[in-house]
Design a protein around this motif. Sequence first.
Motif, mmCIF file in Angstrom:
data_model
loop_
_atom_site.group_PDB
_atom_site.id
_atom_site.type_symbol
_atom_site.label_atom_id
_atom_site.label_comp_id
_atom_site.label_asym_id
_atom_site.label_seq_id
_atom_site.Cartn_x
_atom_site.Cartn_y
_atom_site.Cartn_z
ATOM 1 N N ASN A 1 34.965 1.166 38.349
ATOM 2 C CA ASN A 1 35.385 0.330 37.225
ATOM 3 C C ASN A 1 34.899 -1.109 37.339
ATOM 4 N N ILE A 2 34.669 -1.509 38.585
ATOM 5 C CA ILE A 2 34.223 -2.890 38.792
ATOM 6 C C ILE A 2 32.801 -3.031 38.277
ATOM 7 N N LEU A 3 32.567 -4.088 37.502
ATOM 8 C CA LEU A 3 31.260 -4.273 36.876
ATOM 9 C C LEU A 3 30.176 -4.518 37.918
ATOM 10 N N LYS A 4 30.501 -5.449 38.845
ATOM 11 C CA LYS A 4 29.464 -5.828 39.795
ATOM 12 C C LYS A 4 30.124 -6.312 41.076
ATOM 13 N N VAL A 5 29.575 -5.906 42.224
ATOM 14 C CA VAL A 5 30.070 -6.389 43.506
ATOM 15 C C VAL A 5 29.043 -7.364 44.068
ATOM 16 N N VAL A 6 29.495 -8.595 44.323
ATOM 17 C CA VAL A 6 28.586 -9.572 44.936
ATOM 18 C C VAL A 6 28.925 -9.656 46.418
ATOM 19 N N ARG A 7 27.929 -9.393 47.253
ATOM 20 C CA ARG A 7 28.186 -9.363 48.701
ATOM 21 C C ARG A 7 27.760 -10.674 49.346
ATOM 22 N N PHE A 8 28.705 -11.297 50.044
ATOM 23 C CA PHE A 8 28.432 -12.578 50.695
ATOM 24 C C PHE A 8 28.365 -12.381 52.198
ATOM 25 N N ASP A 9 27.650 -13.308 52.826
ATOM 26 C CA ASP A 9 27.551 -13.288 54.277
ATOM 27 C C ASP A 9 28.927 -13.551 54.886
ATOM 28 N N LYS A 10 29.662 -14.471 54.280
ATOM 29 C CA LYS A 10 30.990 -14.827 54.786
ATOM 30 C C LYS A 10 31.952 -14.896 53.610
ATOM 31 N N HIS A 11 33.237 -14.589 53.875
ATOM 32 C CA HIS A 11 34.162 -14.603 52.749
ATOM 33 C C HIS A 11 34.385 -16.006 52.208
ATOM 34 N N VAL A 12 34.187 -17.044 53.067
ATOM 35 C CA VAL A 12 34.346 -18.409 52.556
ATOM 36 C C VAL A 12 33.320 -18.712 51.475
ATOM 37 N N VAL B 1 33.439 -9.170 37.837
ATOM 38 C CA VAL B 1 32.525 -9.389 38.968
ATOM 39 C C VAL B 1 33.366 -9.778 40.182
ATOM 40 N N VAL B 2 33.214 -9.013 41.276
ATOM 41 C CA VAL B 2 34.069 -9.200 42.441
ATOM 42 C C VAL B 2 33.218 -9.558 43.658
ATOM 43 N N GLY B 3 33.701 -10.552 44.413
ATOM 44 C CA GLY B 3 32.993 -10.960 45.624
ATOM 45 C C GLY B 3 33.649 -10.401 46.874
ATOM 46 N N VAL B 4 32.836 -9.980 47.839
ATOM 47 C CA VAL B 4 33.357 -9.473 49.112
ATOM 48 C C VAL B 4 32.460 -9.975 50.234
ATOM 49 N N GLN B 5 32.982 -9.857 51.461
ATOM 50 C CA GLN B 5 32.115 -10.121 52.611
ATOM 51 C C GLN B 5 31.385 -8.834 52.943
ATOM 52 N N ILE B 6 30.090 -8.953 53.159
ATOM 53 C CA ILE B 6 29.239 -7.780 53.340
ATOM 54 C C ILE B 6 29.704 -6.948 54.538
ATOM 55 N N GLY B 7 29.739 -5.653 54.365
ATOM 56 C CA GLY B 7 30.049 -4.745 55.472
ATOM 57 C C GLY B 7 31.531 -4.604 55.781
ATOM 58 N N THR B 8 32.409 -5.278 55.046
ATOM 59 C CA THR B 8 33.845 -5.199 55.337
ATOM 60 C C THR B 8 34.470 -4.016 54.587
ATOM 61 N N THR B 9 35.758 -3.748 54.886
ATOM 62 C CA THR B 9 36.454 -2.685 54.156
ATOM 63 C C THR B 9 36.508 -2.992 52.672
ATOM 64 N N ALA B 10 36.611 -4.290 52.361
ATOM 65 C CA ALA B 10 36.639 -4.681 50.958
ATOM 66 C C ALA B 10 35.340 -4.270 50.273
ATOM 67 N N ASP B 11 34.269 -4.432 50.980
ATOM 68 C CA ASP B 11 32.957 -4.047 50.456
ATOM 69 C C ASP B 11 32.948 -2.549 50.148
ATOM 70 N N ILE B 12 33.423 -1.764 51.120
ATOM 71 C CA ILE B 12 33.440 -0.309 50.948
ATOM 72 C C ILE B 12 34.350 0.080 49.778
#
Lengths: 478, 248
Positions: A165-176, A147-158
Motif C-alpha cells: 500500500n505504501i507508494l514509495k519507500v525511501v532508503r536512507f543510510d541513517k535514520h537521522v 512516501v515513507v523513509g527508513v534506514q536501509i537494511g533495517t526491519t523497518a525497511d523489510i
Amino acid sequence: MKIFCKTVVTFFAVFTFSVFCTVYTFADAQSSIAKIKSDGFITMSTSAPFEPFEYLENNVLKGVDIDIAQKVADKLSVKLKVNNVSIDSLTFELKNSFCDFVCAGLSETPERAKNLDFSEPYFETSQAIVIAKDSAIKNSKDLEGKVVGVQIGTTADIYCSEDKNILKVVRFDKHVDAVQDLMAGQIDAVIVDDFAADKLVNLNKDKIHKLDEELTSESYSIAVKKGNHELLSIINDVIKEIKENGELDKIISKHYSINHSTSDKFVEYSGYIAEGLKNTLLMSLCAAIIGIILGIIIASIKVFSKGNKKLKIFSFLADTYITIIRGTPALIQLFIMYYGILGSFKVSNIVAAILAFGINSGAYVAEHVRAGIQSVDYGQMEAGRSLGLSQNTTLIKIILPQALKNILPSLAGEAITLLKETSVAGFIGIVDLSRAGDIIKSMSYEALRPLSIVAGIYLILVVGLTSLLKKFEKRLNK
Amino acid sequence: MIRINDIHKSYFINGKRTRVLKGITTHIKRGEKVVVIGPSGSGKSTFLRCLNLLEPPTSGQILFEGEDITSNKCDINKTRRKIGMVFQKFNLFPHLTVKQNIMLAPVHLKLKSPAEAEIEAVDLLKKVGLEKKINNYPNQLSGGQQQRIAIIRALAVHPEVMLFDEPTSALDPEMVGEVLNVMRELASTGMTMFVVTHEMNFAKEIATRILFINEGSIIEDKPPMEFFTQPTHCRVKEFLSKVWLSSR
Ligand SMILES: Nc1ncnc2c1ncn2[C@@H]1O[C@H](COP(=O)(O)OP(=O)(O)O)[C@@H](O)[C@H]1O
Ligand SMILES: [Mg+2]
C-alpha cells in the motif's frame, strides 16, 4: 631489459607479499573458542550510530550493544575488538569471518536466518511511525499512498518493502537522515525502532511526533556465523545471566538517559574532524606513494616494451590495467578491493582503501609519466647507453629525473584529485574528512555549517599543496 | 680492431622499406683516424651508430676485437664502454652539473670510486681548460664548452675508440676551433678515432684514411692526400668542389 622484467616481477611479488603481511589473521572455517582464546581477543561488528545501542562519544564507541559485547568478552577472559561498519555489510562481515559476532540491534528475520544464527533476545521493541506535527496520518492504514523513509537494511525497511500500500519507500543510510527529510517535507513518515523514535522525537519536539501504534513487535538478538553453536551457547549464557542479575536493565537505562551537553558536542565534533583529517591525509599520502611507484613502473613498461615482441605481454597487461582503472569509478574499485579481493582476509579497511586509491592513482600517474618520458629528447637515452649504462640505469638516473620535472604540474593535479577522491572511503566505514562532516551533520541535525567547515579544510589542503609544489618546481628550475 | 662485414640497414616506414646502408665492409685498425665524408642523408650517421649498436644493423657482422657484437651473446653494455661517442647535439645531461655528467658513468659502472672519479674529472677538465665550470649546469655553457665536456665525459670511461658524429656542425663558427683542438690533442695521444665531419681541412690534417659514403655505400677509401688530389669517383669530385667552394 631482462633486469627490467625481473624488477617488474619482483615488484609484484613484494606488492602481493605486503598485502598478505597486512593480513593479521587468515579467515577460519569456524571461529572456535580456542582460536579466540589464543588470539586474546574477540571481534564484534556493529553499525553506529544507532542510539542508544551504539553511538560515538568523543570518538569512542559506546552503547548497550557495546556493553553486552564486553560482557561476552569478559566471560571468555579476552579483549573486545569492535568494527564499526555500514549496516548492510554486517552479514557479510560474519559470513567472511571479519568478526566473531554481530551485536547491532539486529532482529531475527527469515532472510538473515539463512546465513546467521541468532541468540536469545536481549531487548524487546516495536517499530514506530514518526510523522511531522501537522501531518494528517493517524495510524498505519493512513500510510497508504504515502512516501515513507527508513534506514536501509533495517526491519523497518523489510516491513515497508512488503507493504504494497505504501507508494514509495525511501532508503536512507541513517535514520537521522530520514528524519531530516521528514522535517523538510520531502517524505510523509519515517518508520524506525521505537527506542530510536523516542530519541529522535525528543530532539525535535516542536517539529515531529510519534504515533502510539506499534507496527511490528520484535526483539534484538546477537548474531553469529551459521553453525557456530559453541560461541552461541556462551552468548546465550551471558544474556541469561545479565537478564537475571539485573545488569541488562542497568545498562539499558544508563545509555537511554545519556544526553549530551552542548559543550561536550563541540569537543566531540572536533574529535571527528581531527580523526577525519588524519585518515584523509594518511590515505592520500600512502596512496600517492604507491601511485607514483606504480605509475613509473607501468609507464616504463609501456615506453620500453614498444616494438619489443618479447615484452608484448607486459605491455598488454599495462594497457589493460590502465584501461580498467580509468574506465571504472574509484568507489567501485574500492568496494572490489575491500569486499572482493581482500574480502577473505581480515585486512583493515584503511589498508584496503590505501591499496585501492594507490592502484587507482597509479594508472593516471602512468599516463603522465609516459608523456614525461616521451618529452625527454631521445638523445639523452642514446648518450647514456653510449657510455655503457644499462637501459634501467639510464632510465632511472637520466630520463626519469628530467621527465618528472617536466610533468610536475600534472602530478600536482593528480595529487589534488587523489586527495579529494579519498572522500569515498566513508563507504567502507572509514571516518575520513567527508564522512566526519556527514556524521556531524546527522548528529547535529545541521548540514551547512559542518559541511562548510569540511569543505574549507579540503580547500586549505589543496591550496597549500599547490603552493608547496609550486615552490618545489621553482627550486628545480633554478 | 673493428671489422665491419657487409652491414645493411633498412628502415620500415608505413610498411615501406628504405635501404639506408647497402653493404658496408671495412676494417678500422687500432690507432687509425678514419674520417667519413659524404652528402647529407647518405647514411654516415647511421653507419657510425651501427658501430656501437645504437642502431642494430639489419644484416651483417661487426667484430670488435674479434667478438661479434651483433650476436645476442655479446654484453653490449660492456662493449660500449670501449667505444666512446660524441654527438652532434652534445647530449649532456641537463639536470646534472658538469662534474656529475663526467662522473656518472665511471662511478655507476664501478670503474672508480667517487673520489677517484672526481680527481679524474678535474684532470680532464684542466686538459680542456674548463676546470672553472666544474659545478655549472650544461645550459650555463656555450656550445663549444658543452661539446668539450661531452668529449671528456666519453673519455672518463677510458674507451679504446672514439666515434664523433659531426661534432662541430651545431656550433657557431667561432667555437669550432676549440673543439677541433681538443680532438687534435686526442688524436696525438694515439686514440683510435672515427669521425664524421664536413671540416675538410681538419680531415686532411688528422685523417689516416678517408671514407666517402654515397647512398649507403663506401665509394672511396683512400689516404687523405690521394683522396683530395686524385679522387676516382665523379660523385666525390663533385662533392669536393662544392665544399671547397663554400668553405672559401
Ligand atoms: N630512425 C630512422 N627512421 C627512419 N629513417 C631514418 C632514421 N634514421 C635515419 N633515417 C634515414 O636514413 C637516411 C640516412 O640518414 P643518416 O644516416 O642520418 O644520414 P647522414 O648522417 O649521412 O646525413 C636518411 O634518409 C634518413 O631519413
Ligand atoms: Mg648525420
